[in-house]
Design an enzyme around this catalytic site. Structure first.
Site, PDB file in Angstrom:
ATOM      1  CB  SER A  61     -54.454   4.716  59.809  1.00  0.00           C
ATOM      2  OG  SER A  61     -54.874   3.732  60.726  1.00  0.00           O
TER       3      SER A  61
ATOM      4  CD  GLU B 167     -56.843   2.215  65.209  1.00  0.00           C
ATOM      5  OE1 GLU B 167     -57.425   2.980  66.008  1.00  0.00           O
ATOM      6  OE2 GLU B 167     -56.884   0.977  65.323  1.00  0.00           O
TER       7      GLU B 167
ATOM      8  CE1 TYR C  64     -50.397   5.595  63.391  1.00  0.00           C
ATOM      9  CE2 TYR C  64     -52.593   4.616  63.451  1.00  0.00           C
ATOM     10  CZ  TYR C  64     -51.394   4.837  62.795  1.00  0.00           C
ATOM     11  OH  TYR C  64     -51.199   4.313  61.541  1.00  0.00           O
TER      12      TYR C  64
END
Length: 328
Positions: free
Chosen positions: A134, A136, A157
């Site tokens: 990801s 992120e 996360y």
């Protein structure tokens, strides 16, 4: 040459990406196996249109109960299915929720990846493995971000995804597994969960246009994201596992839009002035914000021939049109 179809296992098949990937693989003649969690209610809405009677000799879609926290079940399934390709998409994938459930997020999104990789190693199946990484993971690292950009996650996360990224690389380098990390920037669609900001905005614009609501409550409108269209991104996933050598790729549009921009596009599409309907709610703010994620997908274009076709303004219209149609 064998007529036996290639077998793919998709974890997270009931999610946005899993459902589009299942469609794609079935269209290519694969036999598709999906991992689903047992719950008191059915959560297969995104793939119900793909249903096939498992007793039909022509069936190519099969669902199996299992969980990323149950290592022995994963071993059993890998041994039973003996997949040619494994697409690991399952995770606790809501960034804001990960602050409320950090341990659960780490156990599923992070360590769950290890359990699946170890199951493949223990069974000794010769397969190709896709890890859903990801954007992120980059967090606070300034854009543009590519495959060589240092990670600086700003959420449980993001941290769990960094763990998953490195454990996949460890199995590639230490156990000679064909494992790739697809570092996907935000990719959306009408199948996005209703609690994710793009779907929430598109749904609100349609409902307000129909007079069913007056306001939508949002957090940080200044966050900059690189939004693409999910069906195009699952095509990129598949291409990664067809490459000659395993490596890691960024998939992104390379564009920069704020949440405010996305709001404006959605509301303009239904001829509304967004400022009249959007209210700020601090409960939607993260403890640590990610200011800007903008991907550089040059490597995927050069090696895989992959390029995003749908830009964020088009994506906003697609999602609002779906919401308007879903309400008629």
């Amino acid at each position: 040459m064998s007529d036996t179809p290639r077998r793919a296992l998709i974890t997270g098949i009931t999610g946005q990406d899993g459902s589009y990937l299942a469609e794609l693989l079935l269209s290519k003649g694969y036999q598709v196996h999906g991992l689903i969690r047992r719950s008191s209610t059915f959560n297969t809405g995104r793939i119900d249109h793909l249903y096939q009677d498992p007793h039909d000799p022509e069936a190519r879609l099969f669902l199996h109960y299992g969980d990323l926290t149950d290592a022995s079940r994963l071993v059993t399934l890998i041994e039973k299915i003996h997949p040619d390709e494994v697409y690991h998409l399952a995770a606790q994938s809501h960034v804001r929720v990960s602050f409320d459930e950090p341990e659960f997020t780490g156990n599923t999104t992070g360590v769950g990846t290890t359990r699946l990789l170890e199951a493949i190693r223990m069974v000794g199946v010769d397969c190709r493995f896709y890890q859903a990484s990801s954007s992120e993971m980059f967090g606070a690292t300034p854009p543009p971000q590519n495959e060589d950009t240092p990670f600086y996650p700003r959420s449980p996360y993001g941290a769990a995804k960094v763990y998953g990224y490195w454990i996949a690389r460890n199995y590639r380098e230490g156990h000679n597994l064909f494992a790739v990390n697809g570092i996907l920037f935000n990719h959306e669609s009408p199948r996005r969960g209703e609690t994710f900001v793009t779907r929430k905005i598109a749904r609100a614009a349609a409902r307000i246009a129909r007079g069913e609501e007056k306001f939508v409550y949002l957090g940080n409108l200044d966050a900059i994201r690189d939004w693409g269209y999910a069906p195009e991104y699952v095509e990129g996933m598949w291409r990664m596992l067809q490459a000659d050598e395993p490596t890691d790729y960024v998939l992104a549009t390379g564009t920069a839009y704020t949440v405010r921009d996305f709001v404006q596009h959605c509301f303009a599409h239904v001829n509304l002035k967004w400022e009249d309907h959007v209210k700020f709610d601090e409960s939607y703010l993260r403890p640590t914000e990610v200011d800007a994620l903008i991907g550089d997908p040059a490597k995927a274009h050069d090696i895989l021939g992959w390029k995003a076709q749908t830009m964020p303004d088009q994506l906003a219209r697609i999602m609002v049109d779906h919401e308007l149609g879903a309400m008629t």
